[in-house]
Design a protein around this motif. Structure first.
Motif, PDB file in Angstrom:
ATOM      1  N   PRO A  86      27.834  -7.520  -5.990  1.00  0.00           N
ATOM      2  CA  PRO A  86      26.989  -6.989  -7.064  1.00  0.00           C
ATOM      3  C   PRO A  86      25.664  -6.465  -6.524  1.00  0.00           C
ATOM      4  O   PRO A  86      25.282  -6.750  -5.384  1.00  0.00           O
ATOM      5  CB  PRO A  86      26.768  -8.213  -7.957  1.00  0.00           C
ATOM      6  CG  PRO A  86      26.865  -9.377  -7.026  1.00  0.00           C
ATOM      7  CD  PRO A  86      27.920  -8.994  -6.021  1.00  0.00           C
ATOM      8  N   VAL A  87      24.983  -5.716  -7.346  1.00  0.00           N
ATOM      9  CA  VAL A  87      23.628  -5.283  -7.012  1.00  0.00           C
ATOM     10  C   VAL A  87      22.778  -6.524  -6.757  1.00  0.00           C
ATOM     11  O   VAL A  87      22.761  -7.444  -7.587  1.00  0.00           O
ATOM     12  CB  VAL A  87      23.034  -4.447  -8.160  1.00  0.00           C
ATOM     13  CG1 VAL A  87      21.568  -4.137  -7.904  1.00  0.00           C
ATOM     14  CG2 VAL A  87      23.828  -3.156  -8.346  1.00  0.00           C
ATOM     15  N   PRO A  88      22.095  -6.608  -5.616  1.00  0.00           N
ATOM     16  CA  PRO A  88      21.337  -7.825  -5.284  1.00  0.00           C
ATOM     17  C   PRO A  88      20.034  -7.922  -6.075  1.00  0.00           C
ATOM     18  O   PRO A  88      18.944  -7.654  -5.557  1.00  0.00           O
ATOM     19  CB  PRO A  88      21.098  -7.678  -3.782  1.00  0.00           C
ATOM     20  CG  PRO A  88      21.078  -6.199  -3.551  1.00  0.00           C
ATOM     21  CD  PRO A  88      22.062  -5.606  -4.531  1.00  0.00           C
ATOM     22  N   GLN A  89      20.145  -8.331  -7.331  1.00  0.00           N
ATOM     23  CA  GLN A  89      18.979  -8.391  -8.212  1.00  0.00           C
ATOM     24  C   GLN A  89      17.890  -9.311  -7.674  1.00  0.00           C
ATOM     25  O   GLN A  89      16.701  -9.096  -7.941  1.00  0.00           O
ATOM     26  CB  GLN A  89      19.414  -8.848  -9.607  1.00  0.00           C
ATOM     27  CG  GLN A  89      20.441  -7.953 -10.291  1.00  0.00           C
ATOM     28  CD  GLN A  89      19.863  -6.657 -10.821  1.00  0.00           C
ATOM     29  OE1 GLN A  89      18.638  -6.461 -10.825  1.00  0.00           O
ATOM     30  NE2 GLN A  89      20.726  -5.752 -11.266  1.00  0.00           N
ATOM     31  N   ASP A  90      18.289 -10.338  -6.918  1.00  0.00           N
ATOM     32  CA  ASP A  90      17.302 -11.280  -6.403  1.00  0.00           C
ATOM     33  C   ASP A  90      16.494 -10.719  -5.241  1.00  0.00           C
ATOM     34  O   ASP A  90      15.558 -11.364  -4.769  1.00  0.00           O
ATOM     35  CB  ASP A  90      17.986 -12.586  -5.980  1.00  0.00           C
ATOM     36  CG  ASP A  90      19.027 -12.387  -4.890  1.00  0.00           C
ATOM     37  OD1 ASP A  90      19.528 -11.254  -4.731  1.00  0.00           O
ATOM     38  OD2 ASP A  90      19.351 -13.368  -4.190  1.00  0.00           O
ATOM     39  N   LYS A  91      16.846  -9.506  -4.772  1.00  0.00           N
ATOM     40  CA  LYS A  91      16.130  -8.903  -3.654  1.00  0.00           C
ATOM     41  C   LYS A  91      15.403  -7.625  -4.049  1.00  0.00           C
ATOM     42  O   LYS A  91      14.636  -7.098  -3.246  1.00  0.00           O
ATOM     43  CB  LYS A  91      17.108  -8.600  -2.511  1.00  0.00           C
ATOM     44  CG  LYS A  91      17.762  -9.832  -1.906  1.00  0.00           C
ATOM     45  CD  LYS A  91      18.701  -9.436  -0.778  1.00  0.00           C
ATOM     46  CE  LYS A  91      19.373 -10.665  -0.158  1.00  0.00           C
ATOM     47  NZ  LYS A  91      20.306 -10.278   0.935  1.00  0.00           N
ATOM     48  N   LEU A  92      15.668  -7.123  -5.252  1.00  0.00           N
ATOM     49  CA  LEU A  92      15.143  -5.827  -5.658  1.00  0.00           C
ATOM     50  C   LEU A  92      14.256  -5.963  -6.891  1.00  0.00           C
ATOM     51  O   LEU A  92      14.351  -6.928  -7.641  1.00  0.00           O
ATOM     52  CB  LEU A  92      16.296  -4.863  -5.938  1.00  0.00           C
ATOM     53  CG  LEU A  92      17.282  -4.649  -4.767  1.00  0.00           C
ATOM     54  CD1 LEU A  92      18.453  -3.782  -5.209  1.00  0.00           C
ATOM     55  CD2 LEU A  92      16.573  -4.028  -3.572  1.00  0.00           C
ATOM     56  N   ILE A  93      13.392  -4.964  -7.088  1.00  0.00           N
ATOM     57  CA  ILE A  93      12.430  -5.009  -8.181  1.00  0.00           C
ATOM     58  C   ILE A  93      12.989  -4.327  -9.430  1.00  0.00           C
ATOM     59  O   ILE A  93      13.037  -4.914 -10.505  1.00  0.00           O
ATOM     60  CB  ILE A  93      11.106  -4.342  -7.760  1.00  0.00           C
ATOM     61  CG1 ILE A  93      10.508  -5.059  -6.536  1.00  0.00           C
ATOM     62  CG2 ILE A  93      10.105  -4.334  -8.917  1.00  0.00           C
ATOM     63  CD1 ILE A  93       9.351  -4.310  -5.883  1.00  0.00           C
ATOM     64  N   HIS A  94      13.404  -3.085  -9.295  1.00  0.00           N
ATOM     65  CA  HIS A  94      13.924  -2.309 -10.434  1.00  0.00           C
ATOM     66  C   HIS A  94      14.967  -1.318  -9.903  1.00  0.00           C
ATOM     67  O   HIS A  94      14.689  -0.123  -9.823  1.00  0.00           O
ATOM     68  CB  HIS A  94      12.819  -1.596 -11.212  1.00  0.00           C
ATOM     69  CG  HIS A  94      11.686  -1.089 -10.369  1.00  0.00           C
ATOM     70  ND1 HIS A  94      10.432  -0.854 -10.875  1.00  0.00           N
ATOM     71  CD2 HIS A  94      11.604  -0.759  -9.057  1.00  0.00           C
ATOM     72  CE1 HIS A  94       9.647  -0.404  -9.910  1.00  0.00           C
ATOM     73  NE2 HIS A  94      10.337  -0.332  -8.806  1.00  0.00           N
ATOM     74  N   PRO A  95      16.145  -1.824  -9.528  1.00  0.00           N
ATOM     75  CA  PRO A  95      17.146  -0.985  -8.867  1.00  0.00           C
ATOM     76  C   PRO A  95      17.708   0.115  -9.755  1.00  0.00           C
ATOM     77  O   PRO A  95      17.909  -0.063 -10.954  1.00  0.00           O
ATOM     78  CB  PRO A  95      18.241  -1.993  -8.485  1.00  0.00           C
ATOM     79  CG  PRO A  95      18.082  -3.119  -9.453  1.00  0.00           C
ATOM     80  CD  PRO A  95      16.612  -3.208  -9.699  1.00  0.00           C
ATOM     81  N   ARG A  96      17.962   1.249  -9.116  1.00  0.00           N
ATOM     82  CA  ARG A  96      18.660   2.367  -9.724  1.00  0.00           C
ATOM     83  C   ARG A  96      19.754   2.817  -8.753  1.00  0.00           C
ATOM     84  O   ARG A  96      19.630   2.622  -7.540  1.00  0.00           O
ATOM     85  CB  ARG A  96      17.713   3.538 -10.008  1.00  0.00           C
ATOM     86  CG  ARG A  96      16.588   3.230 -10.994  1.00  0.00           C
ATOM     87  CD  ARG A  96      15.687   4.446 -11.153  1.00  0.00           C
ATOM     88  NE  ARG A  96      14.599   4.208 -12.096  1.00  0.00           N
ATOM     89  CZ  ARG A  96      13.658   5.105 -12.374  1.00  0.00           C
ATOM     90  NH1 ARG A  96      13.664   6.288 -11.793  1.00  0.00           N
ATOM     91  NH2 ARG A  96      12.700   4.822 -13.246  1.00  0.00           N
ATOM     92  N   ILE A  97      20.780   3.449  -9.298  1.00  0.00           N
ATOM     93  CA  ILE A  97      21.921   3.858  -8.474  1.00  0.00           C
ATOM     94  C   ILE A  97      22.097   5.364  -8.557  1.00  0.00           C
ATOM     95  O   ILE A  97      21.992   5.952  -9.642  1.00  0.00           O
ATOM     96  CB  ILE A  97      23.204   3.140  -8.936  1.00  0.00           C
ATOM     97  CG1 ILE A  97      23.102   1.642  -8.614  1.00  0.00           C
ATOM     98  CG2 ILE A  97      24.448   3.740  -8.288  1.00  0.00           C
ATOM     99  CD1 ILE A  97      24.202   0.809  -9.200  1.00  0.00           C
ATOM    100  N   GLU A  98      22.383   5.975  -7.398  1.00  0.00           N
ATOM    101  CA  GLU A  98      22.672   7.400  -7.366  1.00  0.00           C
ATOM    102  C   GLU A  98      23.834   7.671  -6.418  1.00  0.00           C
ATOM    103  O   GLU A  98      23.963   7.003  -5.385  1.00  0.00           O
ATOM    104  CB  GLU A  98      21.437   8.199  -6.943  1.00  0.00           C
ATOM    105  CG  GLU A  98      20.844   7.786  -5.619  1.00  0.00           C
ATOM    106  CD  GLU A  98      19.502   8.439  -5.341  1.00  0.00           C
ATOM    107  OE1 GLU A  98      18.775   8.769  -6.296  1.00  0.00           O
ATOM    108  OE2 GLU A  98      19.183   8.618  -4.149  1.00  0.00           O
TER     109      GLU A  98
END
Length: 278
Positions: A108-120
């Motif tokens: 999964p997107v590593p939410q615990d390492k990122l501030i406000h992730p976006r995907i492209e």
């Protein structure tokens, strides 16, 4: 946007005497490590131009290597008109990829390492030969490519609301976060990359689409741009490196619980889920 920094330490203020290359580099790594967003440095230090931003970027690459990360390639940012218009910065950037940015397939997107992730969605190259500028053309760049893959970059920014100038974003390693590649790798000769399409799906709904032509007219142009830009900084693109050629569409938010897919015409599909709140 969900505030991910409610309990985080406040962002740093300028040291006595004002910001310097060294203090901004240290602050950006701290913001990344502690998931702290902050205003752009140019609000306080307008002298942070593109050249100074790249100096900060290179200094932080060395700090990443010193703490055990491995340099594995480069990424381009803001290569598409859609991204340039959204961010208000009208030319591309080159930044570094390390092995710490690899997102294993299925994770999964590593939410615990990122501030406000976006995907492209991105067209990704694996290099077969070294590519060194200046003066590299699209044809020369593509001749150095071993294989082409579909991919997705999980971009992040240490700046609140993704607000920045050219110098700010160059210093911040072009909003690097994580990246994943898809299941299909093909020879460049098997594809018309300008026509290679992608559909971006969020929660089962198609929200955007583009072709490779969105990336500087052809992803090979982005690769040539990267080689020539790096040459001006004393670097080259090495054989075996991964090159992310830049977002084909605007980025979509990837909050916890989200489901995102990038469906390429010939390069398969990349699936990501937003995971759980960090």
């Amino acid at each position: 946007m969900t505030d991910t920094t409610t309990d985080a330490p406040a962002y740093g203020t300028a040291p006595e005497g004002g910001w310097t290359v060294e203090s901004i580099a240290a602050e950006l790594l701290r913001c990344e490590d502690e998931r702290i967003e902050r205003p752009p440095f140019t609000d306080e230090w307008p002298e942070l131009d593109l050249a100074t931003g790249y100096e900060i970027q290179d200094l932080n690459l060395q700090k990443r290597l010193d703490r055990g990360e491995k340099l594995i390639g480069v990424k381009l940012g803001l290569t598409s008109r859609a991204k340039q218009q959204r961010m208000g910065v009208h030319f591309p950037f080159v930044a570094w990829l390390t092995d710490a940015m690899i997102l294993p397939t299925g994770d999964p997107v590593p939410q615990d390492k990122l501030i406000h992730p976006r995907i492209e969605p991105e067209i990704v190259f694996i290099m077969g030969d070294r590519l060194e500028g200046p003066g590299v053309t699209n044809a020369q760049a593509m001749a150095a490519v071993e294989s082409v893959w579909g991919g997705a970059e999980v971009i992040d920014s240490r700046y609140k609301d993704f607000r920045f100038t050219a110098g700010d974003v160059a210093a911040d390693n072009a909003s690097s976060g994580a990246f994943v590649t898809g299941p299909v790798g093909l020879s460049p000769s098997e594809l018309d990359l300008a026509l290679e399409g992608v559909l971006v799906e969020v929660g089962g709904e198609i929200v955007d689409s583009a072709t490779g032509a969105a990336v500087q007219g052809h992803p090979g142009e982005a690769l040539a741009l990267a080689a020539n830009d790096l040459a001006s900084r004393g670097h080259a693109i090495e054989a075996g490196w991964i090159v992310l050629t830049g977002g084909m569409t605007d980025a979509v938010f990837a909050p916890p619980g989200s489901s995102i897919a990038c469906h390429f015409t010939n390069l398969g599909s990349v699936f990501l889920n937003g995971g759980e709140a960090g």
